[in-house]
Design an enzyme around this catalytic site. Sequence first.
Site, PDB file in Angstrom:
ATOM      1  N   ASP A 103     -17.979  -2.437 -38.081  1.00 42.03           N
ATOM      2  CA  ASP A 103     -17.946  -2.007 -39.486  1.00 42.03           C
ATOM      3  C   ASP A 103     -18.445  -3.514 -40.227  1.00 42.03           C
ATOM      4  OD1 ASP A 103     -15.892   0.704 -40.188  1.00 42.03           O
ATOM      5  OD2 ASP A 103     -16.116  -0.382 -38.015  1.00 42.03           O
ATOM      6  N   ASN A 158     -11.483  -4.706 -31.226  1.00 40.13           N
ATOM      7  CA  ASN A 158     -12.075  -3.532 -31.854  1.00 40.13           C
ATOM      8  C   ASN A 158     -11.540  -3.565 -33.396  1.00 40.13           C
ATOM      9  OD1 ASN A 158     -11.820  -0.109 -30.946  1.00 40.13           O
ATOM     10  ND2 ASN A 158     -11.830  -0.980 -32.915  1.00 40.13           N
ATOM     11  N   GLU A 206     -10.962  13.331 -34.230  1.00 37.99           N
ATOM     12  CA  GLU A 206      -9.602  13.678 -34.235  1.00 37.99           C
ATOM     13  C   GLU A 206      -8.687  13.153 -35.475  1.00 37.99           C
ATOM     14  OE1 GLU A 206      -8.625  10.877 -30.977  1.00 37.99           O
ATOM     15  OE2 GLU A 206      -9.094   9.093 -31.987  1.00 37.99           O
ATOM     16  N   ASP A 251     -16.763   7.179 -30.965  1.00 39.24           N
ATOM     17  CA  ASP A 251     -15.840   7.945 -30.400  1.00 39.24           C
ATOM     18  C   ASP A 251     -15.401   9.079 -31.522  1.00 39.24           C
ATOM     19  OD1 ASP A 251     -15.071   5.940 -32.122  1.00 39.24           O
ATOM     20  OD2 ASP A 251     -12.966   5.659 -31.686  1.00 39.24           O
ATOM     21  N   GLU A 296      -2.644   4.069 -30.783  1.00 36.77           N
ATOM     22  CA  GLU A 296      -3.053   4.754 -31.907  1.00 36.77           C
ATOM     23  C   GLU A 296      -3.373   6.088 -31.918  1.00 36.77           C
ATOM     24  OE1 GLU A 296      -7.080   3.703 -30.510  1.00 36.77           O
ATOM     25  OE2 GLU A 296      -5.096   2.910 -30.314  1.00 36.77           O
ATOM     26  N   ARG A 298      -4.226   5.601 -25.638  1.00 36.74           N
ATOM     27  CA  ARG A 298      -4.610   4.593 -26.638  1.00 36.74           C
ATOM     28  C   ARG A 298      -3.429   4.809 -27.485  1.00 36.74           C
ATOM     29  NH1 ARG A 298      -9.044   7.024 -29.635  1.00 36.74           N
ATOM     30  NH2 ARG A 298      -8.164   8.879 -28.770  1.00 36.74           N
ATOM     31  N   ARG A 320      -9.831  -4.017 -25.892  1.00 33.72           N
ATOM     32  CA  ARG A 320     -11.363  -3.626 -25.978  1.00 33.72           C
ATOM     33  C   ARG A 320     -11.949  -4.224 -27.147  1.00 33.72           C
ATOM     34  NH1 ARG A 320      -8.709   1.290 -28.020  1.00 33.72           N
ATOM     35  NH2 ARG A 320      -9.333   1.978 -29.961  1.00 33.72           N
ATOM     36  N   GLU A 322     -17.003   8.178 -45.206  1.00 31.90           N
ATOM     37  CA  GLU A 322     -17.204   7.547 -43.941  1.00 31.90           C
ATOM     38  C   GLU A 322     -18.350   7.957 -43.041  1.00 31.90           C
ATOM     39  OE1 GLU A 322     -14.778   6.955 -39.496  1.00 31.90           O
ATOM     40  OE2 GLU A 322     -14.583   8.854 -40.737  1.00 31.90           O
TER      41      GLU A 322
END
Length: 599
Positions: free
Chosen positions: A204, A240, A568, A352, A318, A316, A249, A553
Amino acid sequence: MEVSIPFPKPSNTSTTPFPPPLLLFLSLLLTVVSISEASFSPCASYSGPVKPTTPLLNFLERVQETALRTFGKPKFDPKLYVDLSLKHNLSDSELGFDKLVRSANGSVSVTDLSKYMVNYFECAGDDLVYTKPEDFVPKPSGFLPKVKNQEVRNWALKVHSLWMHLSRKVSADVRKRPELHTLIPLPGPVIIPGSRFREVYYWDSYWVIRGLLASKMYDTAKAIVTNLISLMEEYGHVLNGARTYYTNRSQPPLLSAMVREIFKKTGDLEFAKECLPALIKEHKFWTSGIHKVTIQDAQARNHTLTRYYAMWDKPRPESSTLDKEFASNISSVAEKKHFYREVASTAESGWDFSTRWMRNPANFTTLATTSILPVDLNAFILGIELDISFLSKVTGDYTVSKHFLKTSQARKKAIEFVFWNAQTGQWHDYWLSNSQCKRVQTWKTSNQNQKAFASNFIPLWIKSFYSDALLVDKVTKSLRKSGLVHPAGIATSLTISGQQWDFPNGWAPIQHMIIEGLARSGSKEARSVAEDIAVRWIRTNYVTFKKTGTMHEKYDVERCGHFGGGGEYVPQTGFGWSNGVVLALLEEFGWPEDLSIDC
């Protein structure tokens, strides 16, 4: 650890010792996080490195699961619970949590859990506090000189003002007691994407920086790079995002592109020189160990490329409750670990999630990202090599510059051989063999994923390809015929799956890379196509902003003035990279006084 396909190494290439100046730079590469060769076997497809978690994260995942059972699914966001900071030490917080009375299914009364949350946790997001960027001015001198339409200029200034709302710094409490927080302390102020994304994100940041540069906020742009480099120095790669649950990651590697763009705007040689060691470390991270894959062609020539591969084989944190739900029908422990690694590796891709990564588009558990050589990732690595070569040259290290130029030439050939398809006029992802235990894997055209994805056109963003006039002509024609270009921008794919990186969603970074590659090519036709897509994208951003009062977004490319959905979590607003891309496109193309901005 290297995954080589085929695994026997050819006994060909000779090597020349590096000259002393280059050895100084290459020695930096040895500081990259080491990955045990013994931890991964090509025949043990479910094994691989795993970064350790923290006791705080383990506890917050328990809270997350209890909250889901207690509050239910509607509007439940699992990320909220791993972003919480403790008011008391971990042992006291766990003791209080364990005292809660539970039903047979593990739920707690809504009243009891709500009271516990208030007593033991700070609000999510309190670990970052608002700070005004020192280089922000409401109306920057020389801002978007090509924008002649007053309505568009007024809107652009509103988008510019959003940097004020998205600016944060790490709170004093995080620095004082980091063990109570999942936020990673960063040295400088940050620009967050917005909404549930309360922390810095890696890729980003590139488009945030492009917007900041259009806003003349050079110091804020440099601070973002400094923050990302601090993560590189601490963890061996850029994470990330700046949370402890992201240490396993990275994301699409665009750090060098950030440095290059800042240098082009500022001419700051000292800044470029200070950043180079980190860029070389990052190149090493992505071109060795678990990320490195070697393909051999029919003439026994090696082609070295890169894949995504997360250092994680659990849910994950989160999204722990979601991942566990998807894995609930997988009986084998080894297969569950494999699925969790694929999920995390897909998150590393930034896409993702998308059917691009699935063997069966109808089945989420068939994610196979580690078995794919992605077109865009390898274009980004080529970009790193060209950037290091360029920045080394302008800062006076000609030896390093020549080395990375040569490295880039080899990768360009690998991209041309493995991904390029002359019949379609696109670069296609390449699927690795199902059986990684085969002694020899022969490259096959049929292993290219010939479905239309926006990623098939990302290599055009890199100078090695946009400088080829004949290639640009072919790719431009292919883009027009691909079915991806719609009234409000470029679709991510042509598959309707409900995943957010599929049809009908369009994303700011994808638009920008393809538009910029076309525009930089020097081809009048390509620039015309670029400008047409830019107008469509700017319009849908404007009309959606006019209707909702926010930047989003992602957007629905079928319908001008509508934001996107799927995935998600609920659609997010703010929004860092969308703001940056709009400003960057207006800086490049402007907006004529007589051109309507409405759909």
